[in-house]
Enzyme design. Structure first.
Site, PDB file in Angstrom:
ATOM      1  N   PRO A 244       3.014   2.973  -6.584  1.00  0.00           N
ATOM      2  CA  PRO A 244       2.237   4.137  -7.039  1.00  0.00           C
ATOM      3  C   PRO A 244       3.146   5.276  -7.508  1.00  0.00           C
ATOM      4  CG  PRO A 244       1.558   3.420  -4.847  1.00  0.00           C
ATOM      5  CD  PRO A 244       2.797   2.678  -5.180  1.00  0.00           C
ATOM      6  N   GLU A 245       2.779   5.884  -8.618  1.00  0.00           N
ATOM      7  CA  GLU A 245       3.526   7.015  -9.166  1.00  0.00           C
ATOM      8  C   GLU A 245       2.613   8.248  -9.131  1.00  0.00           C
ATOM      9  OE1 GLU A 245       5.490   5.990 -12.876  1.00  0.00           O
ATOM     10  OE2 GLU A 245       5.440   3.871 -12.358  1.00  0.00           O
TER      11      GLU A 245
END
Ligand SMILES: [Zn+2]
Length: 274
Positions: free
Chosen positions: A2-3
């Site tokens: 996840p960013e």
């Protein structure tokens, strides 16, 4: 992994915990990757506290409470923060649970690269995870002058420069490729060669890439889901990432895949020229 857009999506879907009081804390006794010991003693400090606002800096979530303590969460590779009714069976690999009365806030993480910790709000910037972070593109915006100045001192290629969390917090492997494609810049250009005009172009491209990903609820691939269980659908909107051999959406040239520092980079060899 996840960013920024995925973590921001989680933050937004955590709003229902605001006003909920923590009545108890449980952990699986299994250490998480970035912190070997279970945070049991620290989690106990949260009992009796009520959640106020969920915040985010880069890929870190900070869930503030009415006390001086905040819950710090990093999703790592496969971490999920979920709000569930107590009666719902806990998902596999649940490692931390906060009892909110009829509901539970659960942290599940199959690969255990995530992190859960409790920080004192006045001292949060001294926490080793947060101390190294640069500005968050969404919270603080990107100052193109400061961004270009940082680039001037770096010999790394642009792709690697973008992954440096002390430059900008929250850019990861997927959106680095996406932003470079949007700015029409070569991933292998040395950072110090970034002109002021290109720095501005790249800063705009990062902001725009994140904005679009957020509108689509993030990019899910296999693991990421929001706190309400919803999957993002941004993978259908990616310009280059994961599209090797497919035509560039701008010039129809086949997208190429390269590996830099062990991580895949996707780019168009024709229109990412400078
Ligand atoms: Zn192209």
């Amino acid at each position: 992994m996840p960013e920024l857009p995925e973590v921001e999506t989680v933050r937004r879907t955590l709003m229902p915990i605001v006003g909920e009081t923590i009545r108890g804390a449980w952990d699986s006794a299994k250490g998480l990757h970035m912190q070997r010991k279970p945070p049991r003693a620290k989690l106990k400090k949260l009992i009796g506290a009520t959640f106020t606002a969920p915040r985010r800096h880069g890929k870190y979530l900070l869930l503030d409470t009415t006390t001086q303590y905040s819950l710090l969460i990093h999703l790592g590779m496969t971490g999920r923060v979920l709000i569930h009714d107590k009666t719902t069976a806990r998902p596999a690999h649940t490692h931390v649970v906060l009892d909110l009365g009829t509901k539970e806030l659960r942290f599940a993480d199959a690969r255990r690269f995530g992190q859960v910790d409790v920080v004192e709000r006045s001292k949060e910037h001294a926490h080793p995870a947060l101390a190294v972070l640069g500005p968050d593109p969404l919270v603080h915006g990107i100052d193109p002058v400061a961004f270009a100045y940082r680039a001037k001192k770096k010999k790394a290629i642009l792709k690697t420069f973008l992954l440096d969390q002390s430059v900008l917090a929250g850019v990861g492997n997927i959106y680095a490729s996406e932003a470079l494609w949007r700015a029409q810049l070569k991933p292998t250009m040395r950072a110090f060669k970034l002109t002021a005009a290109n720095a501005e172009k790249l800063a705009d491209a990062i902001s725009e890439t994140f904005k679009i990903a957020l509108e689509n609820g993030g990019t899910s691939f296999s693991d990421f889901i929001a706190a309400d269980g919803a999957e993002g659908y941004n993978e259908e909107h990616l310009w280059v990432y994961g599209r090797a051999g497919e035509p560039c959406l701008r010039c129809k040239t086949k997208i190429k895949r390269a590996v830099h520092q062990g991580r895949a980079t996707y780019y168009c060899p024709t229109c990412q020229t400078s």
